[in-house]
Design a protein around this motif. Structure first.
Motif, PDB file in Angstrom:
ATOM      1  N   UNK A  45       0.812  -1.223   0.000  1.00 54.41           N
ATOM      2  CA  UNK A  45       0.000   0.000   0.000  1.00 54.41           C
ATOM      3  C   UNK A  45       0.846   1.274   0.000  1.00 54.41           C
ATOM      4  N   UNK A  46       1.889   1.370   0.840  1.00 47.45           N
ATOM      5  CA  UNK A  46       2.697   2.592   0.793  1.00 47.45           C
ATOM      6  C   UNK A  46       3.281   2.887  -0.589  1.00 47.45           C
ATOM      7  N   UNK A  47       3.727   1.843  -1.299  1.00 50.55           N
ATOM      8  CA  UNK A  47       4.329   2.046  -2.617  1.00 50.55           C
ATOM      9  C   UNK A  47       3.263   2.155  -3.707  1.00 50.55           C
ATOM     10  N   UNK A  48       2.335   1.185  -3.715  1.00 48.31           N
ATOM     11  CA  UNK A  48       1.381   1.113  -4.818  1.00 48.31           C
ATOM     12  C   UNK A  48       0.258   2.117  -4.743  1.00 48.31           C
ATOM     13  N   UNK A  49      -0.131   2.521  -3.528  1.00 51.43           N
ATOM     14  CA  UNK A  49      -1.263   3.440  -3.363  1.00 51.43           C
ATOM     15  C   UNK A  49      -0.805   4.845  -2.990  1.00 51.43           C
ATOM     16  N   UNK A  50       0.169   4.933  -2.069  1.00 55.54           N
ATOM     17  CA  UNK A  50       0.566   6.238  -1.541  1.00 55.54           C
ATOM     18  C   UNK A  50       1.796   6.824  -2.226  1.00 55.54           C
ATOM     19  N   UNK A  51       2.396   6.067  -3.137  1.00 58.59           N
ATOM     20  CA  UNK A  51       3.476   6.626  -3.951  1.00 58.59           C
ATOM     21  C   UNK A  51       4.805   6.788  -3.247  1.00 58.59           C
ATOM     22  N   UNK A  52       5.023   6.088  -2.132  1.00 57.84           N
ATOM     23  CA  UNK A  52       6.323   6.154  -1.469  1.00 57.84           C
ATOM     24  C   UNK A  52       7.363   5.402  -2.301  1.00 57.84           C
TER      25      UNK A  52
END
Length: 254
Positions: free
Chosen positions: A114-121
């Motif tokens: 989620x942090x990478x795929x959704x929130x763009x981290x």
């Protein structure tokens, strides 16, 4: 200080069954609220309304002053588009009864999804924080393991780390120990106690009276889709004022 969560007159029905009958509840930043009550009392439905996994029929829920799942147009609430609602939900972590880990991903991949795929981290930033979270939940050596290689208690602790990975303002727990074997319950409750001690805002639906007594700032007892009473654990659990609360607690406290 303003409430982080402000629920007013929340109603929800499934067909002809009224599940929530006008819930009013404030939760302050950093507060741990434990919701107790019999099965079917509306606790989990209310939790799911908070992050808009269920839609309300009437009422309002605000988090940080923002209406969740709806926007006001004129004098009426209009449901947000799915993408806008998902963006709001990104501020709210949730831990479910079932662990819901992706079986084809290892522990680290589950947490950073989620942090990478959704929130763009960036992957590097998300990975560093995921490893920190794994240390916090006592699973630093399990980053490369797959869910099938973990016990139920370990899987639930990974699910807690995954919920924390999005750096939520609020984290919701929906009976997080109910699917665990009794000997595994303690390790999950221990992790939750640690989180409560760190000042995280938490709403926990559970039947674990000991956890409520030890970790909650406030206990809310629900029955029949309504809040029957609420207050400090020592009051609601130790000296409940309502007969329905006393009858419920008598099944757990000898």
């Amino acid at each position: 200080m303003s409430p982080l969560v402000r629920a007013r007159n929340v109603h929800k029905a499934f067909g002809h069954l009224d599940v929530l009958k006008g819930i009013d509840l404030d939760v302050m930043p950093g507060e741990v609220v434990v919701m107790l009550g019999p099965s079917g009392s509306g606790k989990s439905t209310f939790l799911r309304c908070i992050n808009h996994l269920e839609t309300m029929d009437r009422g309002s829920i605000e988090i940080g002053g923002e209406q969740i799942g709806y926007e006001l147009r004129g004098n009426r609430l209009v449901t947000l588009a799915a993408r806008a609602a998902a963006k709001q939900r990104g501020r709210i972590g949730m831990v479910f009864q079932q662990f819901n880990l992706y079986p084809h991903m290892n522990v680290l991949q589950n947490i950073i999804e989620a942090p990478v795929g959704v929130h763009g981290e960036s992957k590097a930033e998300a990975t560093a924080y995921a490893n920190e979270l794994l240390r916090r939940v006592g699973l630093a050596d399990k980053a490369s393991a797959y869910p099938r290689q973990l016990s139920g208690g370990q899987q639930q602790r990974v699910a807690i780390a995954r919920a924390l990975a999005i750096k939520p303002q609020l984290i919701l727990f929906d009976e997080p120990t109910s699917a665990l074997d009794p000997e595994l319950v303690g390790e999950v409750l221990g992790t939750m106690r640690d989180l409560a001690g760190q000042g995280l805002t938490m709403i926990v639906v559970t039947h674990e009276i000991g956890f409520a007594r030890e970790a909650a700032d406030r206990v809310v007892f629900m029955d029949g889709g309504q809040i029957v009473e609420q207050g400090r654990p020592e009051d609601v659990i130790g000296n409940p004022s309502h007969e329905r609360t006393r009858a419920f607690l008598a099944r757990f406290i000898q």
